[in-house]
Design an enzyme around this catalytic site. Sequence first.
Site, PDB file in Angstrom:
ATOM      1  N   SER A  31       4.897  -7.643   1.992  1.00 22.48           N
ATOM      2  CA  SER A  31       5.267  -7.172   3.399  1.00 22.48           C
ATOM      3  C   SER A  31       4.271  -5.997   3.583  1.00 22.48           C
ATOM      4  CB  SER A  31       6.762  -6.331   3.490  1.00 22.48           C
ATOM      5  OG  SER A  31       7.735  -7.067   3.391  1.00 22.48           O
ATOM      6  N   HIS A  62       4.067 -10.694   8.110  1.00 23.73           N
ATOM      7  CA  HIS A  62       3.708 -11.904   7.062  1.00 23.73           C
ATOM      8  C   HIS A  62       2.826 -12.676   7.838  1.00 23.73           C
ATOM      9  CE1 HIS A  62       5.940 -10.797   3.146  1.00 23.73           C
ATOM     10  NE2 HIS A  62       6.560 -10.110   4.131  1.00 23.73           N
ATOM     11  N   HIS A  84      10.467 -15.973   1.181  1.00 24.66           N
ATOM     12  CA  HIS A  84      11.720 -15.198   0.447  1.00 24.66           C
ATOM     13  C   HIS A  84      13.117 -15.979   0.428  1.00 24.66           C
ATOM     14  CE1 HIS A  84       8.917 -12.307   2.238  1.00 24.66           C
ATOM     15  NE2 HIS A  84       9.154 -11.624   1.142  1.00 24.66           N
ATOM     16  N   TYR A  86      15.809 -15.114   1.117  1.00 22.35           N
ATOM     17  CA  TYR A  86      16.526 -14.641   2.368  1.00 22.35           C
ATOM     18  C   TYR A  86      16.071 -15.494   3.686  1.00 22.35           C
ATOM     19  CZ  TYR A  86      12.784 -11.087   3.515  1.00 22.35           C
ATOM     20  OH  TYR A  86      11.550 -10.541   3.835  1.00 22.35           O
ATOM     21  N   GLU A  87      14.906 -16.068   3.652  1.00 24.98           N
ATOM     22  CA  GLU A  87      14.575 -16.877   4.659  1.00 24.98           C
ATOM     23  C   GLU A  87      15.200 -18.309   4.776  1.00 24.98           C
ATOM     24  OE1 GLU A  87      10.050 -16.290   5.835  1.00 24.98           O
ATOM     25  OE2 GLU A  87      10.289 -16.089   3.917  1.00 24.98           O
ATOM     26  N   ALA A 114       6.602  -4.518  -1.597  1.00 27.69           N
ATOM     27  CA  ALA A 114       7.018  -3.271  -1.047  1.00 27.69           C
ATOM     28  C   ALA A 114       8.383  -3.225  -1.616  1.00 27.69           C
ATOM     29  CB  ALA A 114       7.120  -3.460   0.309  1.00 27.69           C
ATOM     30  N   MET A 212      13.109  -7.321  -2.728  1.00 28.69           N
ATOM     31  CA  MET A 212      13.590  -8.680  -2.495  1.00 28.69           C
ATOM     32  C   MET A 212      12.712  -9.825  -2.666  1.00 28.69           C
ATOM     33  SD  MET A 212      15.156  -7.719   1.066  1.00 28.69           S
ATOM     34  CE  MET A 212      16.030  -6.162   1.529  1.00 28.69           C
ATOM     35  N   SER A 213      11.999  -9.834  -3.791  1.00 33.16           N
ATOM     36  CA  SER A 213      10.793 -10.847  -4.174  1.00 33.16           C
ATOM     37  C   SER A 213      10.621 -10.845  -5.462  1.00 33.16           C
ATOM     38  CB  SER A 213       9.729 -10.536  -2.947  1.00 33.16           C
ATOM     39  OG  SER A 213       9.036  -9.425  -3.416  1.00 33.16           O
ATOM     40  N   ASN A 236       9.967   3.708   0.285  1.00 35.51           N
ATOM     41  CA  ASN A 236      11.351   4.465   0.791  1.00 35.51           C
ATOM     42  C   ASN A 236      12.101   4.836  -0.432  1.00 35.51           C
ATOM     43  OD1 ASN A 236      11.642   1.264   0.988  1.00 35.51           O
ATOM     44  ND2 ASN A 236      13.714   2.321   0.512  1.00 35.51           N
ATOM     45  N   HIS A 248      13.168  -2.267   8.143  1.00 36.02           N
ATOM     46  CA  HIS A 248      12.005  -2.743   7.688  1.00 36.02           C
ATOM     47  C   HIS A 248      10.605  -2.181   8.330  1.00 36.02           C
ATOM     48  CE1 HIS A 248       9.658  -6.078   6.487  1.00 36.02           C
ATOM     49  NE2 HIS A 248       9.248  -6.601   7.858  1.00 36.02           N
TER      50      HIS A 248
HETATM   51  N1  HPA Z   1      15.453  -2.431  -1.009  1.00 33.46           N
HETATM   52  C1  HPA Z   1      14.764  -3.723  -1.231  1.00 33.46           C
HETATM   53  N2  HPA Z   1      13.910  -3.926  -0.724  1.00 33.46           N
HETATM   54  C2  HPA Z   1      12.883  -3.323  -0.503  1.00 33.46           C
HETATM   55  C3  HPA Z   1      13.321  -1.811  -0.429  1.00 33.46           C
HETATM   56  C4  HPA Z   1      14.657  -1.388  -0.674  1.00 33.46           C
HETATM   57  O1  HPA Z   1      14.834   0.007  -0.498  1.00 33.46           O
HETATM   58  N3  HPA Z   1      12.044  -1.272   0.454  1.00 33.46           N
HETATM   59  C5  HPA Z   1      11.103  -2.055   0.335  1.00 33.46           C
HETATM   60  N4  HPA Z   1      11.563  -3.712   0.135  1.00 33.46           N
END
Ligand code: HPA
Length: 279
Positions: A31, A62, A84, A86-87, A114, A212-213, A236, A248
């Site tokens: 990302s 992306h 991903h 989730y897609e 990320a 998530m990857s 974050n 996001h």
């Molecule tokens: N959780 C899951 N995926 C992420 C996060 C998170 O806090 N930050 C960036 N991708």
Amino acid sequence: MKSEFELLQEAKAFIRKTTSFEPKVALLLGSGLGPVSEALEPVAVFKSETIPHFPKCTVVAHEGTLALGKLGGLDCLALRGRFHLYEGYSVREIVRPVRLARLLGAQILVVTNAAGGIRADLQPGDLMLISDHINLTGVNPLTGDNEEPLGTRFPDMSEAYDKSLRTLARDEARAAGFPLAEGVYAGLAGPSYETPAEIRMLRNVGADAVGMSTVCEVIAGVHAGLRVLGVSCITNRAAGLSEGRLSHEEVLATTSKYKDRYSELIARVLRRFAKDGVK
Ligand code: HPA
């Protein structure tokens, strides 16, 4: 039904119609991290969905291309925009670019992502070398028949993230003068962010960062015999660890702010590979 190997041979034949370029290193860019490959001198660029059996990239920020060319003096393949779970894609589809990279000649896989910081010292903007991972996606790309040309049935994962590549990345961060944290990445399927209770659980099972990857691609990479280097951009604090809500947009704002440092680290690592030879 065609085997995965047959599908990959068709994807490879499609690329080979355009170029005989053999990448040494494959970069999977997460990302907002496409700019890491901005300096790539392209030999050929393919929209992902034009490659046989490749999915279409649906996530904001992306780009959805597979580029071949020189970066940091090295022959590279850059997937700008990974796929991903989730897609809605199957785990086999998600790891297809990794396997294709191997069939095209790659020996090293560099994965970027990320991630949310769980460990107290991991703050937005920090880079974290992935020392190990915990696969909590609920799937594994190697389930089903093992196709021997793709790898062995029971691959060892005790050093999934190559030790000498980690040392090299640490050296390069030190030489560049910026801190590089190190820790364990927990990969979940998403797309909802975690609950604070899940983050407390993840901390208790030894995760330092969450995303998530990555984990499925790394399993397929190790299976294929690729040496793996992974770097997370902490975007974050994970859920429940700071005020405010996760979004996001926040993830993209942080990757955008720190992409130069991230790009510099990757470029330095690639230059070292070029200098020392990809061993
Ligand atoms: N959780 C899951 N995926 C992420 C996060 C998170 O806090 N930050 C960036 N991708």
